[in-house]
Design a protein around this motif. Structure first.
Motif, mmCIF file in Angstrom:
data_model
loop_
_atom_site.group_PDB
_atom_site.id
_atom_site.type_symbol
_atom_site.label_atom_id
_atom_site.label_comp_id
_atom_site.label_asym_id
_atom_site.label_seq_id
_atom_site.Cartn_x
_atom_site.Cartn_y
_atom_site.Cartn_z
ATOM 1 N N LEU A 356 0.829 -1.197 0.000
ATOM 2 C CA LEU A 356 0.000 0.000 0.000
ATOM 3 C C LEU A 356 0.868 1.254 0.000
ATOM 4 N N SER A 357 0.245 2.408 -0.178
ATOM 5 C CA SER A 357 0.967 3.672 -0.146
ATOM 6 C C SER A 357 1.696 3.819 1.184
ATOM 7 N N GLY A 358 2.976 4.235 1.107
ATOM 8 C CA GLY A 358 3.758 4.428 2.315
ATOM 9 C C GLY A 358 4.436 3.185 2.837
ATOM 10 N N GLY A 360 7.024 1.700 1.507
ATOM 11 C CA GLY A 360 8.460 1.746 1.261
ATOM 12 C C GLY A 360 8.875 1.155 -0.067
ATOM 13 N N LYS A 361 7.911 0.745 -0.882
ATOM 14 C CA LYS A 361 8.271 0.068 -2.137
ATOM 15 C C LYS A 361 8.930 1.018 -3.137
ATOM 16 N N SER A 362 8.433 2.264 -3.244
ATOM 17 C CA SER A 362 9.039 3.215 -4.182
ATOM 18 C C SER A 362 10.429 3.637 -3.720
ATOM 19 N N VAL A 363 10.629 3.789 -2.416
ATOM 20 C CA VAL A 363 11.955 4.140 -1.903
ATOM 21 C C VAL A 363 12.940 3.007 -2.191
ATOM 22 N N THR A 364 12.489 1.776 -2.065
ATOM 23 C CA THR A 364 13.336 0.631 -2.406
ATOM 24 C C THR A 364 13.738 0.690 -3.869
ATOM 25 N N ALA A 365 12.767 0.964 -4.748
ATOM 26 C CA ALA A 365 13.052 1.033 -6.174
ATOM 27 C C ALA A 365 14.027 2.156 -6.498
ATOM 28 N N VAL A 542 5.948 -8.782 -0.835
ATOM 29 C CA VAL A 542 4.942 -7.879 -0.278
ATOM 30 C C VAL A 542 5.600 -7.046 0.815
ATOM 31 N N MET A 543 5.473 -5.704 0.700
ATOM 32 C CA MET A 543 6.085 -4.812 1.672
ATOM 33 C C MET A 543 5.034 -4.175 2.572
ATOM 34 N N HIS A 544 5.456 -3.969 3.816
ATOM 35 C CA HIS A 544 4.617 -3.254 4.775
ATOM 36 C C HIS A 544 5.534 -2.618 5.819
ATOM 37 N N ALA A 545 5.388 -1.320 6.044
ATOM 38 C CA ALA A 545 6.163 -0.589 7.042
ATOM 39 C C ALA A 545 7.670 -0.755 6.839
ATOM 40 N N GLY A 546 8.100 -0.723 5.564
ATOM 41 C CA GLY A 546 9.525 -0.768 5.260
ATOM 42 C C GLY A 546 10.146 -2.144 5.231
ATOM 43 N N LYS A 547 9.375 -3.184 5.457
ATOM 44 C CA LYS A 547 9.908 -4.544 5.485
ATOM 45 C C LYS A 547 9.148 -5.422 4.503
ATOM 46 N N ILE A 548 9.804 -6.476 4.053
ATOM 47 C CA ILE A 548 9.123 -7.491 3.241
ATOM 48 C C ILE A 548 8.489 -8.484 4.198
ATOM 49 N N VAL A 549 7.174 -8.555 4.171
ATOM 50 C CA VAL A 549 6.461 -9.406 5.124
ATOM 51 C C VAL A 549 6.099 -10.762 4.531
ATOM 52 N N GLU A 550 6.152 -10.865 3.194
ATOM 53 C CA GLU A 550 5.870 -12.159 2.563
ATOM 54 C C GLU A 550 6.439 -12.129 1.156
ATOM 55 N N GLU A 722 4.155 17.284 1.887
ATOM 56 C CA GLU A 722 4.077 16.618 3.187
ATOM 57 C C GLU A 722 2.825 15.757 3.316
ATOM 58 N N LEU A 723 2.102 15.546 2.208
ATOM 59 C CA LEU A 723 0.862 14.779 2.226
ATOM 60 C C LEU A 723 1.041 13.455 1.492
ATOM 61 N N SER A 724 0.289 12.453 1.915
ATOM 62 C CA SER A 724 0.218 11.203 1.163
ATOM 63 C C SER A 724 -0.718 11.404 -0.025
ATOM 64 N N GLY A 725 -0.777 10.411 -0.908
ATOM 65 C CA GLY A 725 -1.651 10.524 -2.073
ATOM 66 C C GLY A 725 -3.106 10.698 -1.688
ATOM 67 N N GLY A 726 -3.564 9.931 -0.699
ATOM 68 C CA GLY A 726 -4.954 10.037 -0.272
ATOM 69 C C GLY A 726 -5.250 11.381 0.372
ATOM 70 N N GLN A 727 -4.310 11.889 1.171
ATOM 71 C CA GLN A 727 -4.502 13.193 1.811
ATOM 72 C C GLN A 727 -4.538 14.311 0.771
ATOM 73 N N ALA A 728 -3.649 14.228 -0.228
ATOM 74 C CA ALA A 728 -3.646 15.237 -1.285
ATOM 75 C C ALA A 728 -4.959 15.226 -2.055
ATOM 76 N N GLN A 729 -5.500 14.028 -2.291
ATOM 77 C CA GLN A 729 -6.775 13.942 -3.001
ATOM 78 C C GLN A 729 -7.890 14.581 -2.193
ATOM 79 N N ARG A 730 -7.862 14.424 -0.885
ATOM 80 C CA ARG A 730 -8.874 15.047 -0.020
ATOM 81 C C ARG A 730 -8.763 16.570 -0.063
ATOM 82 N N VAL A 731 -7.537 17.080 -0.128
ATOM 83 C CA VAL A 731 -7.358 18.531 -0.241
ATOM 84 C C VAL A 731 -7.954 19.031 -1.555
ATOM 85 N N GLY A 732 -7.712 18.283 -2.640
ATOM 86 C CA GLY A 732 -8.275 18.661 -3.927
ATOM 87 C C GLY A 732 -9.793 18.700 -3.904
ATOM 88 N N ILE A 733 -10.403 17.751 -3.200
ATOM 89 C CA ILE A 733 -11.866 17.722 -3.081
ATOM 90 C C ILE A 733 -12.349 18.896 -2.242
#
Length: 819
Positions: A356-358, A360-365, A542-550, A722-733
């Protein structure tokens, strides 16, 4: 901090309360500003200081050396005290330099802003004026002006202003062009900003860092220019002193009394140096993206701070990551974005990295080619090997050879990844020429071929288009073409198809997997869509909270997920539907609307004879593949584009300006939020411009809108980065709702979000529609979303509506069709 527009302008320096604290962390910048301040104070206080008369001559005491009794810096050829003359000359030079720079910057920046924003005709006229000034040799023009007006310091200043206006105009125009086509400018226009308001409150804050650094540099440069004119006898006239005049008077004494020349010369050097350093520091202060961490620009490669280099290893893997840890220093905090990730990708294999967003997958890439911004990011531990080569130990030159050549990226946000002032074909050809050494013609031919292979219609002509002239899907395909241009052996694709419709998505992903098989290319596919990745990749992590969980075989993970987070990713999307009523009067009507663009001398028909309607309080969905004309149609509905022919009715006669009645949530939400303004300021704009609210009423309404979209009051002071994708979308709305509209145009509002976030935002939109009775026009290629929310559907292909009517009827007829 207030959310009023005054905060957007007065806050250019104090962008938020911690701005000056950030400056204090920059020792070099603080020191430079301190030196400038000391020099300015001494120069301003010259009449009050116990100094000898700078013009008093004493031939008996002429040419005394440094540190002489009563003359610390010695005397000149007339016995005048050099310290007194230096202070008074600095006062004169500073006043002339600062005044000239301020005037030239004001006039030149105004020309640059208007030219960059005003469009082709205005730009062409203003640039011709600037070009006339630039056609004259710089020094000869200044000399000619002074010769015409007569030698004097004021006339020298006028000459310097005139010859420097083109410098500011060209510099600011280039910076303005990079922002003028941004969605945040379009959003400001919808929010009720006048053209002057857009330039002053939206564009000016974004080009202000460029102006600041140019102004600081030009003050030192203008002091040098004034000195040059005075040196030639065309500036300050005796006995008046400026630094250039002192140099000119002492030039014949260099062999016998070098200090007479060295004192003003050293003063000019120090002034120019500290002014440039101070400008750099002030530029960084007004950049909100540096709110945390050091006042330093990101390095060309992510810094590596691991304890020891990795041991050499032999491996058949194209990419091997072992125990990677990438962290961020944000003030006193340490964010462990990636914390112990290990994975490998072999030649011809496709490996998925999902989360999910946040997570760590994009930072890894980004860490693979050391593209994480440093500061604040750094690689704290682990190793990254590309065909056995330790990337973390590679030199910058070696990294530049690998990037775009052997290791290629497809970035998530194509609008941010592409150069806004460069044709897309040139951007593809540039990477080909750099890594393959082909000539211009051959590189352009290869670029057009790549675009054609990615289903960009009329590719040879579209190669001359700029990014803002393409649809979101077309821009993404250009980014993929850049990545594929040099046949890399490792391709990292970060959410490469979020902006694409289902048909094009399948075609693009098919091309990527074909690249792996045909050329032995390793593919690391980063996505939040685990089902999509499982259909293409051999293995999944599968990543979650900066770690590969599976991790494991894709089919096994898909069928028998073990970790709760993986199970959550695989949970089917449930979009809350609603009962659909077939009655309702039309609020919006389009009658035979067409839109034609002229690009590169060719006519492009984006919308061709479209007629449709949206019922009051209902949702009309416009669906179609990327490049079909959906977004152009959406912008015509809002009034951002004027149709070439046809009429747009909004509950009455045709209208060009629909004002506050129609608002829009943009597709590239990050690009639609002004990066120099806080969330509170962004939402406040339409409240002031459209509703005329002031003072406390603005603050109160901003808080109400943020609560409505599920944002806490603390977000009012945050900047978009300083916003996540979902937070930025809420600001746009929230911004779209601030104008109290009747109709809301939603252009792909969910395409860049993972499924859980999509469900949250869609639920929010449906609740807002129910509470406020809004009419929605939803532009989307996601049929699951359309089926859940649409009352009516219009299918668009190549600018034409091929089917329209009640959702159930149109979707059943179009099942299996290319939509």
């Amino acid at each position: 901090m207030s959310v009023v527009d005054a905060g957007a302008s007065a806050g250019l320096i104090a962008a938020r309360p911690g701005a000056w604290r950030r400056l204090l962390r920059s020792r070099l910048g603080t020191s430079a500003i301190a030196v400038v301040g000391i020099i300015a104070v001494i120069a301003l206080a010259a009449p009050l200081l116990p100094l000898p008369d700078p013009d008093a001559t004493n031939l008996a005491g002429r040419l005394q050396p440094l540190f002489s009794p009563s003359h610390v810096l010695g005397t000149d050829q007339l016995g005048r005290d050099l310290l007194a003359r230096l202070i008074w000359a600095t006062r004169t030079s500073l006043s002339v330099g600062v005044s000239a720079a301020a005037i030239a910057a004001t006039i030149g920046s105004a020309i640059g802003l208007v030219a960059g924003y005003g469009g082709r005709l205005v730009d062409g006229v203003l640039l011709r004026v600037v070009d006339v000034l630039m056609a004259f040799p710089y020094l000869l023009l200044a000399l000619g002006i002074v010769a015409a007006l007569g030698p004097s310091l004021v006339h020298a200043m006028i000459a310097i202003v005139v010859v420097n206006i083109p410098f500011f105009a060209r510099t600011v125009r280039g910076a303005t062009l990079a922002s003028a086509q941004s969605d945040f400018v379009a959003a400001a226009r919808l929010s009720g900003r006048s053209h002057a308001g857009v330039v002053a409150f939206e564009l000016l804050p974004n080009v202000m860092p460029t102006i600041v650094i140019a102004l600081a540099a030009s003050i030192g440069w203008m002091i040098l220019e004034t000195a040059g004119l005075s040196f030639l006898g065309l500036g300050a006239q005796p006995p008046e002193a400026d630094l250039g005049g002192m140099l000119g008077e002492g030039r014949d004494l260099l062999p016998v009394a070098p200090h007479v020349v060295a004192v003003p010369g050293l003063a000019i050097f120090v002034l120019a140096l500290v002014l440039n350093l101070a400008g750099d520091a002030l530029r960084d202060v007004i950049d909100p993206r540096l709110a945390h961490g050091n006042l330093r620009r990101a390095r060309a490669a992510t810094s590596v701070e691991r304890a020891a280099p990795a041991a050499p290893r032999q491996s058949d893997a194209v990419l091997e990551i072992a125990d990677l840890a990438t962290h961020f220093r944000l003030g006193a905090s340490l964010i462990r974005a990636v914390d112990g990730v290990s994975l490998a990708v072999g030649a011809g294999e496709a490996t998925g990295l999902v989360g999910l967003s946040g997570s760590g997958k994009s930072v890894t890439a980004l860490s693979v080619a050391r593209l994480v911004a440093s500061p604040p990011g750094f690689i704290a531990a682990g190793s990254i090997f590309h065909r056995g080569e330790d990337i973390l130990a590679a030199s910058l030159r070696r990294l530049q050879q690998l990037r775009g050549g052997r290791i290629a990226y497809v970035f998530q946000d194509p609008l941010a990844a592409l150069n806004p002032v460069m044709p897309v074909g040139a951007q593809i050809a540039e990477t080909i020429r750099r890594h393959q050494g082909l000539g211009r013609t051959a590189a352009w031919a290869r670029a057009a071929s790549l675009m054609e292979g990615l289903r960009i219609a009329d590719a040879s002509r579209r190669a001359f288009a700029y990014p803002h002239e393409l649809s979101g899907g077309e821009r993404q395909r250009v980014c993929i073409a850049i990545a594929l241009a040099n046949d890399p052996d490792l391709l990292i694709a970060d959410e490469p198809t979020t902006a694409l419709d289902t048909v094009t998505q399948a075609a693009v992903l098919g091309l990527l997997t074909q690249q792996c098989r045909a050329r032995g290319t390793a593919l690391l596919l980063v996505s939040h869509d685990i089902a999509l990745v499982a259909g293409l990749c051999r293995s999944i992590s599968v990543m979650h909270a900066g770690k590969i969980v599976e991790s494991g075989d894709a089919a096994e993970v898909l069928v028998r997920p073990q970790h709760p987070h993986t199970q959550r990713l695989l949970a089917p999307a449930v979009f809350a539907g609603r009962s659909r009523e077939q009655d309702g009067a039309a609020l919006l009507k389009l009658e035979d609307v067409s839109k034609t663009f002229v690009r590169g001398g060719h006519r492009v028909v984006a919308v061709d004879g479209v007629s449709l309607s949206a019922r009051r309080g209902k949702t009309l969905a416009i669906v179609g593949e990327s490049g079909s004309g959906k977004t152009t149609l959406a912008r015509i509905i809002t009034g951002l584009l004027v149709p070439s022919s046809g009429n747009v009715w909004l509950d009455g006669p045709p209208q060009r300006k629909r004002g506050r009645r129609v608002q829009m949530v943009f597709q590239g939400i990050a690009g639609s939020l002004n990066p120099r303004k806080t969330v509170g300021q962004i939402i406040a704009t339409p409240l002031r411009a459209l509703l005329g609210l002031k003072g406390a009423a603005v603050e109160t309404r901003v808080a109400e809108l943020m609560e409505l979209v599920g944002l806490g009051p603390e977000y009012a002071q945050r900047f978009p980065h300083e916003l996540s994708g979902g937070q930025a979308q809420r600001v746009g709305i929230a911004r779209a709702l601030a104008g109290d509209p009747e109709l809301l145009v939603l252009d792909e509002p969910l395409s860049a979000l993972d499924r859980p976030l999509q469900q949250q935002i869609l639920t929010l939109l449906l609740e807002v529609q129910r509470r406020l009775g809004l009419t929605y026009v939803l532009v989307s290629h996601d049929l699951d979303v359309v089926k859940a929310v649409a009352d009516d559907v219009a299918v668009v292909q190549r600018g034409r509506v091929t089917a329209a009517g009640p959702a159930a009827e149109v979707l059943s007829r179009s099942a299996g069709a290319d939509t």
